[in-house]
Design a protein around this motif. Structure first.
Motif, short mmCIF file in Angstrom:
data_model
loop_
_atom_site.label_atom_id
_atom_site.label_comp_id
_atom_site.label_asym_id
_atom_site.label_seq_id
_atom_site.Cartn_x
_atom_site.Cartn_y
_atom_site.Cartn_z
N ALA A 1 0.84 -1.20 0.00
CA ALA A 1 0.00 0.00 0.00
C ALA A 1 0.87 1.24 0.00
O ALA A 1 1.88 1.31 0.71
N PRO A 2 0.51 2.26 -0.80
CA PRO A 2 1.32 3.48 -0.84
C PRO A 2 1.30 4.27 0.45
O PRO A 2 2.12 5.19 0.61
N ASN B 1 7.98 0.83 3.99
CA ASN B 1 8.11 -0.57 3.60
C ASN B 1 8.57 -0.70 2.14
O ASN B 1 9.39 -1.55 1.79
N ARG B 2 8.02 0.15 1.29
CA ARG B 2 8.45 0.13 -0.12
C ARG B 2 9.93 0.50 -0.25
O ARG B 2 10.68 -0.13 -0.99
N LEU B 3 10.32 1.56 0.45
CA LEU B 3 11.72 2.00 0.34
C LEU B 3 12.68 0.96 0.90
O LEU B 3 13.80 0.81 0.40
N GLN B 4 12.28 0.27 1.91
CA GLN B 4 13.15 -0.77 2.46
C GLN B 4 13.42 -1.88 1.44
O GLN B 4 14.55 -2.34 1.29
N ILE B 5 12.37 -2.28 0.73
CA ILE B 5 12.54 -3.35 -0.27
C ILE B 5 13.36 -2.86 -1.45
O ILE B 5 14.29 -3.53 -1.92
N THR B 6 13.04 -1.68 -1.98
CA THR B 6 13.75 -1.17 -3.16
C THR B 6 15.22 -0.85 -2.86
O THR B 6 16.10 -1.09 -3.70
N CYS B 7 15.50 -0.34 -1.68
CA CYS B 7 16.90 -0.06 -1.34
C CYS B 7 17.70 -1.35 -1.20
O CYS B 7 18.88 -1.41 -1.58
N ILE C 1 12.51 6.45 -5.81
CA ILE C 1 12.18 7.88 -5.68
C ILE C 1 10.67 8.09 -5.75
O ILE C 1 10.09 8.88 -5.00
N TRP C 2 10.03 7.35 -6.63
CA TRP C 2 8.57 7.48 -6.73
C TRP C 2 7.86 7.01 -5.46
O TRP C 2 6.87 7.61 -5.04
N HIS C 3 8.35 5.98 -4.83
CA HIS C 3 7.72 5.49 -3.60
C HIS C 3 7.78 6.54 -2.50
O HIS C 3 6.84 6.69 -1.71
#
Length: 450
Positions: free
Chosen positions: A304-305, A310-316, A358-360
């Motif tokens: 969920a946005p 959580n999104r940044l943790q996965i993408t990093c 960056i978008w997240h």
């Protein structure tokens, strides 16, 4: 008494020396002659200077007029000088043409091709042949391999042969043409500039630069038209990583030797064999893994946005994994100043993951403060998916274009095998050689492209 006599004689001798030094001595004939010449020259210049100004100006004017190219006297003098120079010049010397040394190279064994250090190991036999001259029996082209690294091992053997490569002895009566046959075995490591633009589907040319120490006016290296160069594919030590072609390219050129007091132009014979890298290892261990890492970056949109952390943790985590993977792959290549196909793919994947991260962070800020709808996140997901598919299609097309070069070399390799088969003595031997080449080509076709 004795002392008095001595003193008288001494005073007399001193007086005699003083008298001789004060007296004017007569010059010798040589000095008189030299003084006469000097007097004549001085009188000549004096006579010229003693002329009146009008006379000197007329003489100088006539001299200047006759020195002009358009003056008729000038043309007459030039014609007389040309005829005199032709009469005085000696007869032109006969210049001997340079010796032709036919060269043939056999790659007995090819070792590992080290991409990182741009060098390869090889054992080659260089066969040189030239006409025997009894007047210069000890003449030798002094061949050496220019791109050899360090000290190479050499074994040289020579003998006199006829047209049929039969040994000939000087004492025996033989009316056939006699050749000097030199066989030079060279073992060592050689440098080669590798073209890595299409890595890991690149095709490399491994060449030997054979140079003579004689000038080009004395010796010229040419290809042996009766016995072409060849390579032993069975003794190729890097068959798991490279595919060795049958074709051998040879050409002659002229290079300049600058590391001497008088630079000379030397004849150079370049022999090249081609090897193609087997890309299967990089398909499964590099391309596939980077593809999966980039694909996982698209699954982050399922979170969920409202939870950007959580999104940044996965993408990093994916970004750091891709960077470490990129560094491990770059250590296989030398530090070249351009990007290979694999570099382009990995860098685009890194940029793709970075833009998504960056978008997240942006969508979390917009939804928290501006209450943006979740539909915007779905649109960005669609755009990211389209970009992912497009740049993968471009990379597949680039790989296909690079692999087409291998197909072209295979066609030329088939023609070269037919040329070698035409040199066999019987038709059966040539047909057997062509059939053996076709079987080998069909069996290695899949491994060459995969």
């Amino acid at each position: 008494m004795r002392s008095a006599i001595r003193s008288d004689s001494y005073t007399e001798s001193v007086k005699q020396e003083i008298h001789e030094s004060t007296a004017t001595s007569k010059p010798s004939n040589r000095r008189l002659k030299a003084n006469g010449d000097v007097q004549q020259r001085s009188s000549y210049y004096l006579s010229g200077n003693s002329l009146p100004s009008s006379t000197r100006s007329s003489v100088c004017g006539s001299t200047l007029m006759t020195s002009l190219p358009n003056h008729p006297d000038f043309q007459k003098r030039r014609q007389i000088e040309k005829t005199n120079s032709k009469q005085l010049d000696p007869s032109p010397l006969t210049v001997k043409p340079p010796r032709e040394v036919s060269v043939r190279v056999k790659f007995i064994r090819l070792g590992e091709v080290i991409t990182l250090e741009e060098k390869f190991y090889a054992e080659v036999v260089i066969e040189a042949r030239w006409l025997y001259d009894p007047e210069a029996a000890s003449w030798n082209p002094n061949l050496y391999v220019k791109n050899a690294l360090g000290d190479v091992k050499q074994e040289v053997a020579r003998e006199l042969v006829d047209n049929l490569d039969e040994p000939v002895y000087i004492d025996s009566k033989n009316d056939d043409i006699i050749y000097v046959w030199e066989v030079r075995k060279v073992v060592g490591t050689f440098w080669e500039k590798l073209e890595l633009n299409s890595f890991p589907v690149d095709v490399q040319q491994l060449s030997l630069q054979i140079v003579t120490r004689c000038s080009v006016e004395e010796c010229v290296l040419v290809e042996n038209s009766f016995q072409p160069s060849m390579v032993n594919r069975e003794a190729f030590l890097a068959q798991q990583e490279w595919f060795l072609y049958e074709q051998i390219e040879a050409r002659s050129t002229i290079t300049m030797e600058d590391f001497s007091f008088r630079p000379i132009r030397q004849s150079t014979y370049i022999v090249t064999c081609c090897v193609a890298r087997r890309p299967g290892y990089f398909y499964w261990n590099v391309y596939l893994l980077i593809f999966l890492i980039t694909l996982i970056a698209l699954t982050v949109y399922s979170v969920a946005p409202e939870y950007p952390q959580n999104r940044l943790q996965i993408t990093c985590t994916l970004l750091l994994t891709s960077i470490m993977f990129r560094w491990s792959v770059s250590r296989l290549l030398p530090p070249v100043s351009y990007l290979t196909l694999l570099d382009k793919y990995t860098l685009i994947s890194l940029v793709f993951i970075s833009v998504n991260s960056i978008w997240h962070s942006i969508i979390g800020f917009l939804m928290r403060h501006m209450h943006i709808s979740k539909a915007v996140d779905y649109y960005v997901l669609g755009v990211s998916t389209m970009f992912f598919l497009i740049y993968h299609c471009i990379m597949v097309f680039s790989l296909y274009q690079a692999l087409r070069r291998r197909q072209v070399i295979l066609e030329s390799d088939r023609k070269y095998a037919t040329k070698l088969a035409g040199l066999f003595e019987t038709f059966a031997q040539g047909h057997h050689a062509v059939q053996h080449f076709k079987d080998r080509q069909n069996s290695s076709h899949a491994s060459l492209f995969v």
